[in-house]
Write an enzyme that holds these catalytic residues in place. Sequence first.
Site, short mmCIF file in Angstrom:
data_model
loop_
_atom_site.label_atom_id
_atom_site.label_comp_id
_atom_site.label_asym_id
_atom_site.label_seq_id
_atom_site.Cartn_x
_atom_site.Cartn_y
_atom_site.Cartn_z
NE ARG A 111 29.54 26.12 63.41
CZ ARG A 111 30.35 26.80 62.77
NH1 ARG A 111 30.75 27.88 63.36
NH2 ARG A 111 31.09 26.44 61.87
CE LYS A 133 11.16 12.96 69.88
NZ LYS A 133 10.08 12.02 69.48
CD GLU A 175 0.30 14.45 70.85
OE1 GLU A 175 0.75 13.42 71.33
OE2 GLU A 175 0.66 14.58 69.65
CE LYS A 212 7.18 16.11 75.09
NZ LYS A 212 6.76 16.45 73.88
CD GLU A 222 12.06 8.94 70.47
OE1 GLU A 222 11.22 10.12 70.73
OE2 GLU A 222 11.94 8.51 69.19
NE ARG A 226 11.46 12.83 73.77
CZ ARG A 226 11.80 14.07 73.72
NH1 ARG A 226 12.82 14.53 74.26
NH2 ARG A 226 10.93 15.01 73.00
CG ASN A 230 7.48 7.84 69.56
OD1 ASN A 230 7.41 9.18 69.55
ND2 ASN A 230 9.09 7.48 69.67
CG HIS A 233 2.92 9.74 67.62
ND1 HIS A 233 2.16 9.62 68.77
CD2 HIS A 233 3.00 11.06 67.81
CE1 HIS A 233 1.81 10.98 69.35
NE2 HIS A 233 2.51 11.84 68.51
CG HIS A 237 4.16 10.51 63.01
ND1 HIS A 237 5.54 10.51 63.59
CD2 HIS A 237 3.73 11.84 63.18
CE1 HIS A 237 5.33 11.69 64.34
NE2 HIS A 237 4.42 12.53 64.22
CG HIS A 253 0.15 15.82 65.43
ND1 HIS A 253 1.12 14.89 64.69
CD2 HIS A 253 0.35 15.66 66.90
CE1 HIS A 253 1.76 14.40 65.63
NE2 HIS A 253 1.61 14.57 66.87
N1 LIG Z 1 8.06 18.82 68.82
C1 LIG Z 1 7.29 17.97 69.48
O1 LIG Z 1 7.52 17.29 70.53
C2 LIG Z 1 5.83 17.81 69.06
C3 LIG Z 1 4.93 17.11 70.00
C4 LIG Z 1 3.64 17.00 69.18
C5 LIG Z 1 3.38 17.61 68.07
N2 LIG Z 1 4.16 18.31 67.20
C6 LIG Z 1 4.18 19.10 66.07
O2 LIG Z 1 3.16 20.31 66.43
C7 LIG Z 1 2.54 20.49 65.12
C8 LIG Z 1 0.74 20.72 65.56
O3 LIG Z 1 0.97 21.59 66.42
P1 LIG Z 1 -0.46 22.54 66.90
O4 LIG Z 1 -1.68 21.46 66.92
O5 LIG Z 1 -0.31 23.62 67.44
O6 LIG Z 1 -0.69 23.33 65.31
P2 LIG Z 1 -0.51 24.55 64.37
O7 LIG Z 1 0.65 25.16 64.92
O8 LIG Z 1 -0.48 24.35 63.02
O9 LIG Z 1 -1.64 25.50 65.03
C9 LIG Z 1 -2.88 25.32 64.77
C10 LIG Z 1 -3.64 26.55 64.07
O10 LIG Z 1 -4.08 27.37 65.21
C11 LIG Z 1 -3.47 28.62 64.72
N3 LIG Z 1 -3.55 29.13 66.18
C12 LIG Z 1 -2.44 29.04 66.73
N4 LIG Z 1 -2.99 29.66 68.22
C13 LIG Z 1 -3.87 30.32 67.85
C14 LIG Z 1 -4.77 31.02 68.93
N5 LIG Z 1 -4.20 31.32 69.98
N6 LIG Z 1 -5.76 31.75 68.45
C15 LIG Z 1 -6.21 31.30 67.26
N7 LIG Z 1 -5.67 30.57 66.15
C16 LIG Z 1 -4.31 30.10 66.71
C17 LIG Z 1 -2.41 28.38 63.92
O11 LIG Z 1 -2.26 29.57 63.13
C18 LIG Z 1 -3.15 27.21 63.16
O12 LIG Z 1 -3.62 27.65 62.09
C19 LIG Z 1 2.72 19.29 64.26
O13 LIG Z 1 3.81 19.89 63.43
C20 LIG Z 1 3.27 18.18 65.09
O14 LIG Z 1 4.21 17.33 64.17
C21 LIG Z 1 5.60 18.31 67.72
ZN LIG Z 2 1.90 13.91 68.71
#
Ligand SMILES: NC(=O)c1ccc[n+]([C@@H]2O[C@H](COP(=O)([O-])OP(=O)(O)OC[C@H]3O[C@@H](n4cnc5c(N)ncnc54)[C@H](O)[C@@H]3O)[C@@H](O)[C@H]2O)c1
Ligand SMILES: [Zn+2]
Length: 350
Positions: A111, A133, A175, A212, A222, A226, A230, A233, A237, A253
Site C-alpha cells: 500500500r 503522475k 517539454e 511546472k 488535473e 493542470r 497536456n 499531448h 501521445h 516521447h
Molecule cells: N510522469 C510525468 O509527469 C511524465 C512527464 C513526461 C514524460 N513522462 C514519461 O517519461 C518517459 C520518458 O522519459 P525519458 O525521456 O527520460 O526516457 P527514458 O527513461 O526511456 O530514458 C531514455 C534513455 O536514456 C538512458 N539514460 C538515462 N539516463 C542516462 C544517462 N545519464 N546517461 C546515459 N543514458 C541514460 C535510459 O536508459 C534510456 O535508454 C515516458 O514514458 C513518458 O511517458 C512522464
Molecule cells: Zn510529456
Amino acid sequence: MKKIELHDYEIIFDDTLSSLNDFLSNHKYSKVFVLVDENTNLHCLPLLQNILSDVAIIETKSGEENKNIAWCEMIWQQLITGNADRKALCINLGGGVIGDMGGFAASCYKRGIDFINIPTTLLSQVDSSIGGKLGVDFQYGKNLIGLFRNPKAVFISPVFLKTLPKRQLINGWAEIFKHALIKNKDQWNKYKDIDILKDDVSDIVYESLLIKKAVVEEDPFEKGLRKILNFGHTVGHAIEAYSLENDKQHLLHGEAIAIGMICEAYLSVKKCGLKGEELNEIKTLILNYFPKHDISNYDENKLLEIISADKKNDRDVVNASLLSSIGNCGYDIPISREEILESLVFYKNV
Ligand SMILES: NC(=O)c1ccc[n+]([C@@H]2O[C@H](COP(=O)([O-])OP(=O)(O)OC[C@H]3O[C@@H](n4cnc5c(N)ncnc54)[C@H](O)[C@@H]3O)[C@@H](O)[C@H]2O)c1
Ligand SMILES: [Zn+2]
C-alpha cells in the site's frame, strides 16, 4: 544549492548530490532499494557509490516498451525477496521510464513505500520527476494504469547529463519548449537565441521546473488548470503509442510531443485565435531540433481511435489544451475528428 519547495517535498539542485547523504541519514529507512536500468546502472550508479553503500539494486531493462506491469511484477518480486517492509525506500535512478514505473511500483507495494527521484535524463529533470503522475503503459494506452503520488524528494544534478546521448538530450527540450509555450513568452523568446546543445542547461532546468511547479501545485489532480501541461499531448501521445507499436525505430516521447505541438499549434489558430506568425515561429523552432518525421504511412483511423480512448477525454468528446498566444494556454477545448485529421495534414505538409 538551489531548492524549489513544493507542499510536501523539495526539489534539490545539488551538483555533488551530497545532500542525498543528509536525506538518508535524517530518514531512518529500514532498507534502501535503487531502481536502475542497464544504462543508469553503468553510467549513473557509479557516481553515487560514495553515498549509496549498503543498498539493494534492482535492474530493469531500458525503453518505453518495458514500462509495463510485467516489469512491475519483477520489481515487486525483488522487493519481497529483499524483505522490504513498509519503512523501505525506493530510489528511482533514471529517466522518465524508471521514475514513472518505479514510483508506481513503490506506491502499490504494501500500500505504498516512500520513493525519491534522481532523474538522469533532461526530460525527467524538467518534467516527469515532479508532479506525482506515476504509471505504466497498457495495450495502446500510454500511462493507462497509474496513480498520483508524490516522491519524498527530488535530487537534480547536471552531472548525469554528461553521458546522455544527444538524441535523448534534444528529446528533453520538447517539454522545455512546452512549458514556455503554455506559460512564459520571455522564456520562449530566449530559447530562440540559444544553442540547446552547447549552452549550460542548469538554469533552464530550474526555470522550466518553476512553471511546472506553479501549475501542479494549483491543481495536483488535473481537475482543471493542470491540463495545460497536456499541450501537444493529445495528438502527440497517439503518435507516440502508434510509433511504439509500428515503427522499426520508434519515436521518443519528446519527439512525438514535438509533432503533437505542431499539430496542436495549428489547431490553436483555428480554435483559439493563435496568430499565424506565432504558429510559424513555433513550427520553425521545433522543426529546427525535431526534423520532420514521416507519418504518411500512419493509419489515421488507428490514431483517431487511440485519441478517442485517451484517458484525458470526458465521455465521447476529445478535449485538447490549445494556445491563444505564446505563453497562454486554455484547456477542455473540444476538437472534432475532422480537425484532428486536418492538423495531421498540416504537419505532413510543413
Ligand atoms: N510522469 C510525468 O509527469 C511524465 C512527464 C513526461 C514524460 N513522462 C514519461 O517519461 C518517459 C520518458 O522519459 P525519458 O525521456 O527520460 O526516457 P527514458 O527513461 O526511456 O530514458 C531514455 C534513455 O536514456 C538512458 N539514460 C538515462 N539516463 C542516462 C544517462 N545519464 N546517461 C546515459 N543514458 C541514460 C535510459 O536508459 C534510456 O535508454 C515516458 O514514458 C513518458 O511517458 C512522464
Ligand atoms: Zn510529456
